[in-house]
Design an enzyme around this catalytic site. Structure first.
Site, PDB file in Angstrom:
ATOM      1  N   LEU A 135       0.887  -1.151   0.000  1.00  0.00           N
ATOM      2  CA  LEU A 135       0.000   0.000   0.000  1.00  0.00           C
ATOM      3  C   LEU A 135       0.930   1.206   0.000  1.00  0.00           C
ATOM      4  O   LEU A 135       1.803   1.323   0.854  1.00  0.00           O
ATOM      5  CB  LEU A 135      -0.889  -0.025   1.244  1.00  0.00           C
ATOM      6  CG  LEU A 135      -2.148   0.815   1.278  1.00  0.00           C
ATOM      7  CD1 LEU A 135      -3.057   0.533   0.090  1.00  0.00           C
ATOM      8  CD2 LEU A 135      -2.916   0.573   2.565  1.00  0.00           C
ATOM      9  N   ASP A 136       0.774   2.075  -0.980  1.00  0.00           N
ATOM     10  CA  ASP A 136       1.669   3.220  -1.104  1.00  0.00           C
ATOM     11  C   ASP A 136       1.711   4.039   0.176  1.00  0.00           C
ATOM     12  O   ASP A 136       0.737   4.067   0.944  1.00  0.00           O
ATOM     13  CB  ASP A 136       1.214   4.130  -2.247  1.00  0.00           C
ATOM     14  CG  ASP A 136       1.326   3.470  -3.604  1.00  0.00           C
ATOM     15  OD1 ASP A 136       2.233   2.644  -3.784  1.00  0.00           O
ATOM     16  OD2 ASP A 136       0.496   3.785  -4.471  1.00  0.00           O
ATOM     17  N   THR A 137       2.804   4.736   0.374  1.00  0.00           N
ATOM     18  CA  THR A 137       2.971   5.579   1.553  1.00  0.00           C
ATOM     19  C   THR A 137       1.852   6.609   1.651  1.00  0.00           C
ATOM     20  O   THR A 137       1.375   6.906   2.743  1.00  0.00           O
ATOM     21  CB  THR A 137       4.346   6.281   1.507  1.00  0.00           C
ATOM     22  OG1 THR A 137       5.354   5.274   1.367  1.00  0.00           O
ATOM     23  CG2 THR A 137       4.608   7.064   2.766  1.00  0.00           C
TER      24      THR A 137
END
Length: 182
Positions: free
Chosen positions: A43-45
């Site tokens: 999950l992207d930052t």
């Protein structure tokens, strides 16, 4: 076998260490003190929501590998107000630089009752926004953001709510719990 459901806050890396030079960034280690578990997928930052962690390689592969087509549901705040044409494009599949996406489930929803984001989403008085629920069955890099942009509605906030049968129900931001892998 351990399976952890974690409500990842905005700005947290999906790994236990930060190898980048400079000021330290928050990582999974700041929240989860369970040894030998690893994220099943990413999950992207700058995205929030459900992240699954496990110590079982087979389960990790079943969750993360695109060939299993595990459905992932996102609550997406987008710029503008997508009409049925834009939603139908998402439902049929969108052409991205790396090819067509699989068809998605897409619908407009009322504003969800979510925790406040820190930092808050930047609002523009002259541009409307709304929320959609989008379910995909693949996991390309930044796919949801690229899909909404492709239909003319850039993503402002992205919250993964569900992966397969597991969801964020009952988890506040930064909290985690163990769950049954079945």
């Amino acid at each position: 076998m351990t399976l952890i459901l974690f409500n990842k806050p905005y700005g947290v890396l999906c790994q236990f260490t930060d190898e980048r030079e400079g000021p330290p960034r928050p990582t999974l280690a700041d929240f989860i003190k369970v040894p030998a578990v690893y994220a099943a997928g990413r999950l992207d930052t700058d995205s929030e929501g459900l992240l699954l962690l496990t110590d079982d390689g087979r389960l990790q592969a079943r969750i993360a590998d695109p060939r299993f087509k595990t459905p992932k549901t996102y609550l997406v705040q987008v710029e503008g107000e997508p009409d049925e044409t834009a939603l139908d494009s998402l439902r049929r599949g969108v052409k991205l630089k790396d090819g067509m996406t699989l068809p998605a489930e897409a619908e407009r929803i009322d504003d969800p009752a979510l925790w406040p984001r820190d930092p808050p989403v930047r609002f523009r008085k002259t541009v409307a926004d709304c929320w959609i629920k989008l379910t995909i069955r693949e996991g390309r890099n930044r796919q949801v953001r690229r899909m909404t942009a492709a239909v003319g509605h850039p993503t402002l906030r992205l919250v993964r709510w569900r992966i397969g049968e597991w969801s964020l129900d009952g988890l506040t931001q930064g909290e985690w719990r163990e769950a049954s892998p079945d």
